[in-house]
Design a protein around this motif. Structure first.
Motif, PDB file in Angstrom:
ATOM      1  N   GLY A 114       0.742  -1.093   0.040  1.00 24.27           N
ATOM      2  CA  GLY A 114      -0.063   0.037  -0.059  1.00 24.27           C
ATOM      3  C   GLY A 114       0.829   1.237  -0.070  1.00 24.27           C
ATOM      4  O   GLY A 114       1.993   1.196   0.164  1.00 24.27           O
ATOM      5  N   ALA A 115       0.160   2.283  -0.468  1.00 23.98           N
ATOM      6  CA  ALA A 115       1.102   3.808  -0.076  1.00 23.98           C
ATOM      7  C   ALA A 115       1.124   4.066   1.192  1.00 23.98           C
ATOM      8  O   ALA A 115       2.141   4.679   1.449  1.00 23.98           O
ATOM      9  CB  ALA A 115       0.247   4.646  -1.001  1.00 23.98           C
ATOM     10  N   LYS A 116       0.178   3.808   2.041  1.00 20.54           N
ATOM     11  CA  LYS A 116       0.300   4.174   3.453  1.00 20.54           C
ATOM     12  C   LYS A 116       1.552   3.811   4.115  1.00 20.54           C
ATOM     13  O   LYS A 116       2.236   4.611   4.796  1.00 20.54           O
ATOM     14  CB  LYS A 116      -0.792   3.694   4.336  1.00 20.54           C
ATOM     15  N   ASN A 131      -7.163  14.215  -1.784  1.00 21.58           N
ATOM     16  CA  ASN A 131      -8.149  13.750  -1.017  1.00 21.58           C
ATOM     17  C   ASN A 131      -8.175  14.797   0.213  1.00 21.58           C
ATOM     18  O   ASN A 131      -7.161  14.743   0.952  1.00 21.58           O
ATOM     19  CB  ASN A 131      -7.771  12.388  -0.488  1.00 21.58           C
ATOM     20  N   TYR A 137      -3.596   9.628  -6.656  1.00 18.03           N
ATOM     21  CA  TYR A 137      -4.884  10.121  -7.578  1.00 18.03           C
ATOM     22  C   TYR A 137      -4.210  10.709  -8.632  1.00 18.03           C
ATOM     23  O   TYR A 137      -5.043  11.141  -9.463  1.00 18.03           O
ATOM     24  CB  TYR A 137      -5.815  10.832  -6.966  1.00 18.03           C
ATOM     25  N   TYR A 161      -1.546  12.078   7.236  1.00 22.86           N
ATOM     26  CA  TYR A 161      -0.130  12.878   7.209  1.00 22.86           C
ATOM     27  C   TYR A 161       0.047  13.412   8.779  1.00 22.86           C
ATOM     28  O   TYR A 161       1.080  13.403   9.148  1.00 22.86           O
ATOM     29  CB  TYR A 161      -0.429  14.060   6.295  1.00 22.86           C
ATOM     30  N   TYR A 209     -13.909  12.567  -5.284  1.00 19.49           N
ATOM     31  CA  TYR A 209     -14.621  13.119  -4.220  1.00 19.49           C
ATOM     32  C   TYR A 209     -15.095  14.345  -4.534  1.00 19.49           C
ATOM     33  O   TYR A 209     -14.340  14.996  -5.351  1.00 19.49           O
ATOM     34  CB  TYR A 209     -13.404  13.327  -3.167  1.00 19.49           C
ATOM     35  N   PHE A 255      -5.216  14.455   3.852  1.00 20.72           N
ATOM     36  CA  PHE A 255      -5.528  12.922   4.156  1.00 20.72           C
ATOM     37  C   PHE A 255      -5.172  12.939   5.695  1.00 20.72           C
ATOM     38  O   PHE A 255      -3.673  13.337   6.052  1.00 20.72           O
ATOM     39  CB  PHE A 255      -4.644  12.140   3.346  1.00 20.72           C
ATOM     40  N   ASP A 287       2.375  13.084  -2.336  1.00 21.90           N
ATOM     41  CA  ASP A 287       1.240  11.851  -2.505  1.00 21.90           C
ATOM     42  C   ASP A 287       0.463  12.054  -3.770  1.00 21.90           C
ATOM     43  O   ASP A 287      -0.386  12.811  -3.946  1.00 21.90           O
ATOM     44  CB  ASP A 287       0.591  12.090  -1.118  1.00 21.90           C
ATOM     45  N   ASN A 301      -0.312  16.617  -1.857  1.00 29.00           N
ATOM     46  CA  ASN A 301      -1.287  15.594  -2.374  1.00 29.00           C
ATOM     47  C   ASN A 301      -2.054  16.266  -3.421  1.00 29.00           C
ATOM     48  O   ASN A 301      -3.106  16.914  -3.242  1.00 29.00           O
ATOM     49  CB  ASN A 301      -2.077  15.167  -1.125  1.00 29.00           C
ATOM     50  N   ARG A 304      -3.347  -4.535  -1.434  1.00 30.57           N
ATOM     51  CA  ARG A 304      -2.137  -3.934  -0.913  1.00 30.57           C
ATOM     52  C   ARG A 304      -1.050  -3.950  -1.668  1.00 30.57           C
ATOM     53  O   ARG A 304      -0.213  -4.518  -1.517  1.00 30.57           O
ATOM     54  CB  ARG A 304      -1.896  -4.604   0.540  1.00 30.57           C
ATOM     55  N   LEU A 305      -0.856  -2.587  -2.393  1.00 29.63           N
ATOM     56  CA  LEU A 305       0.274  -2.503  -3.381  1.00 29.63           C
ATOM     57  C   LEU A 305       0.379  -1.124  -3.628  1.00 29.63           C
ATOM     58  O   LEU A 305      -0.521  -0.350  -4.256  1.00 29.63           O
ATOM     59  CB  LEU A 305       0.145  -3.533  -4.595  1.00 29.63           C
ATOM     60  N   SER A 337      -4.139   1.125  -5.535  1.00 27.90           N
ATOM     61  CA  SER A 337      -5.472   0.938  -5.088  1.00 27.90           C
ATOM     62  C   SER A 337      -6.442   1.692  -5.684  1.00 27.90           C
ATOM     63  O   SER A 337      -7.579   1.053  -5.847  1.00 27.90           O
ATOM     64  CB  SER A 337      -5.356   1.507  -3.504  1.00 27.90           C
ATOM     65  N   LYS A 338      -6.191   2.856  -6.229  1.00 19.13           N
ATOM     66  CA  LYS A 338      -7.136   3.748  -6.799  1.00 19.13           C
ATOM     67  C   LYS A 338      -7.494   3.419  -8.162  1.00 19.13           C
ATOM     68  O   LYS A 338      -8.406   3.217  -8.958  1.00 19.13           O
ATOM     69  CB  LYS A 338      -7.085   5.127  -6.454  1.00 19.13           C
TER      70      LYS A 338
HETATM   71  N1  PLP Z   1      -2.909   8.558   0.110  1.00 22.93           N
HETATM   72  C1  PLP Z   1      -4.047   9.231  -0.203  1.00 22.93           C
HETATM   73  C2  PLP Z   1      -4.261  10.530  -0.217  1.00 22.93           C
HETATM   74  C3  PLP Z   1      -5.526   8.453   0.336  1.00 22.93           C
HETATM   75  O1  PLP Z   1      -6.571   8.775  -0.087  1.00 22.93           O
HETATM   76  C4  PLP Z   1      -5.210   7.076   0.415  1.00 22.93           C
HETATM   77  C5  PLP Z   1      -6.177   6.133   0.673  1.00 22.93           C
HETATM   78  O2  PLP Z   1      -7.435   6.601   0.929  1.00 22.93           O
HETATM   79  C6  PLP Z   1      -3.961   6.566   0.460  1.00 22.93           C
HETATM   80  C7  PLP Z   1      -2.794   7.355   0.374  1.00 22.93           C
HETATM   81  C8  PLP Z   1      -3.912   4.925   0.677  1.00 22.93           C
HETATM   82  O3  PLP Z   1      -3.596   4.146  -0.473  1.00 22.93           O
HETATM   83  P1  PLP Z   1      -3.154   2.645   0.011  1.00 22.93           P
HETATM   84  O4  PLP Z   1      -4.478   1.952  -0.246  1.00 22.93           O
HETATM   85  O5  PLP Z   1      -2.383   2.473  -1.503  1.00 22.93           O
HETATM   86  O6  PLP Z   1      -2.498   2.342   1.073  1.00 22.93           O
END
Ligand code: PLP
Length: 389
Positions: free
Chosen positions: A101-103, A177, A208, A130, A325, A127, A205, A173, A247-248, A238-239
């Motif tokens: 995941g990005a997180k 989001n 998107y 952060y 969004y 988001f 980030d 970002n 989870r990548l 993810s998106k």
């Molecule tokens: N960054 C932003 C701005 C997001 O909105 C999200 C998910 O909602 C993520 C990161 C996390 O993405 P991931 O599912 O790849 O961990």
């Protein structure tokens, strides 16, 4: 009974409001209510069959082992060449770190650059991760307002006021989001100039990035002069590829930082599931038709939602330039965004998020995710209208 104390770093961690609202919405559903889910930021499309098959085939052929921590070679190479286009330079595979995941990449990159007491600038509304990652690293969060009248761009005057020698990191970002705003090249240039002058890192980030309605991807600060050596692009599958549960994600950063982030990753998660990485390889190297199809569907949904919301007295909704969004202004109701969001869930059965889930400057807004069918969006607008008039 005496309990051992927790670390003070976890005192300030807040839940992600989307999951809290989702949990409440599910309680209502279990009690028999019909809820329209516009709260969680997740594509409603299935992962493309071709990508899913690549993952299944990887499992069937035994790709179920540990991999090198930064990711399997072909995936790092594919990510590097894809990001090279966005950055207008040759990105090397050694600059790529893949994660679940990005997180996790956001978290580990922050840990690798923030010292206790360092100031970190991030968008508000923004988001919520952060704020948490800065808190865990014991940095000092410095939220910067996004301005609705400028399409939710950074308030550059406030940024100029608040940036100083103690600023270590600026988190961007775009597309954003929760606002759906996209930072213009000229704003990015001004932010880059400040980052160079104060010698700050940037975490950009860009999860998107490809979800833009007027371009194939959003401009990146990493492409500007002197920025490659101080920028971490965070992105993922993810998106764009509807792969939230796989989870990548990945980061692209200077090799010297990638080495450290990989070391943190060794100890934090070891590596990313091998078969997931093979699915990601197919997602990035195969046909991109599914991305285009999703974007034209999102455009239709966006227009349905924004036009519907703007037909309700008291709601003023800009059309988001990216993401899935909308961030309508609901100030004229003279209510907190939380009480309005609660009312919409409890009375209308429409789950949305209060703008304050994304920081103080989100007061007066709701975040409404349009990753749902046109029919459900129309039903939701009707219900919102009936509840608010
Ligand atoms: N960054 C932003 C701005 C997001 O909105 C999200 C998910 O909602 C993520 C990161 C996390 O993405 P991931 O599912 O790849 O961990």
């Amino acid at each position: 009974m005496r309990f051992p104390p927790l670390a003070s770093a976890v005192d300030s961690i807040e839940p992600e409001n989307a999951y809290v609202v989702l949990a409440r919405a599910q309680v209502l559903e279990r009690a028999g209510r019909d809820i329209i889910h516009l709260e969680i930021g997740e594509p409603d499309f299935q992962t493309d069959t071709r990508i899913a098959r690549a993952g299944i085939e990887a499992i069937e052929t035994g790709k179920t082992r540990y991999t090198p921590t930064p990711g399997i070679k072909p995936l790092c190479q594919a990510i590097a060449s894809d990001i090279s286009i966005r950055c207008q330079r040759e990105v090397l595979p050694s600059e790529v770190v893949v994660g679940p995941g990005a997180k996790p990449i956001l978290f580990l990159a922050s840990l690798a650059v923030i010292e206790p007491g360092d100031e970190v600038i991030y968008p508000d509304p923004g988001f919520p991760t952060y704020q948490s990652m800065v808190g865990i690293a014991k940095g000092k969060g410095v939220p910067i307002r996004l301005m609705e009248r400028d399409g939710f761009a950074f308030d550059l005057d406030q940024l100029r006021d608040r940036i100083n020698e103690r600023t270590k990191l600026i988190v961007l970002n775009s597309p954003s989001n929760p606002t759906g705003g996209v930072l213009s090249r000229s704003d990015l240039e001004q932010i880059a100039e400040l980052a160079r002058r104060f010698n700050c890192w940037i975490i950009s980030d860009e999860i998107y990035s490809r979800m833009c309605f007027d371009a194939s991807y959003a401009p990146t600060i990493a492409a500007l002069d002197g920025m490659a050596e101080r920028t971490v692009i965070v992105d993922g599958f993810s998106k764009t590829h509807a792969m939230t549960g796989w989870r990548l994600g990945f980061g692209v950063m200077p090799s010297r930082l990638a080495e450290k982030v990989s070391l943190l990753a060794v100890h934090a998660f070891g590596c990313t599931a091998q078969f997931t990485q093979f699915a990601g390889l197919e997602a990035i190297t195969g046909s991109q038709d599914h991305v285009q199809q999703a974007m034209s569907e999102y455009r239709l949904r966006r227009d349905t939602l924004v036009n519907g919301l703007n037909s309700i007295d008291g709601i003023d909704c800009r059309s988001p330039a990216g993401t899935f969004y909308a961030f309508p202004n609901i100030r004229s109701f003279g209510r907190t965004s939380e009480s309005l969001a609660n009312q919409l869930l409890e009375e209308a059965g429409v789950a949305v998020l209060p703008g304050t889930a994304f920081g103080c400057n989100g007061e007066g807004y709701l975040r409404i995710c349009f990753a749902n069918s046109v029919e459900n969006i129309q039903r939701a607008v009707e219900r919102i209208k009936n509840t608010l008039i």
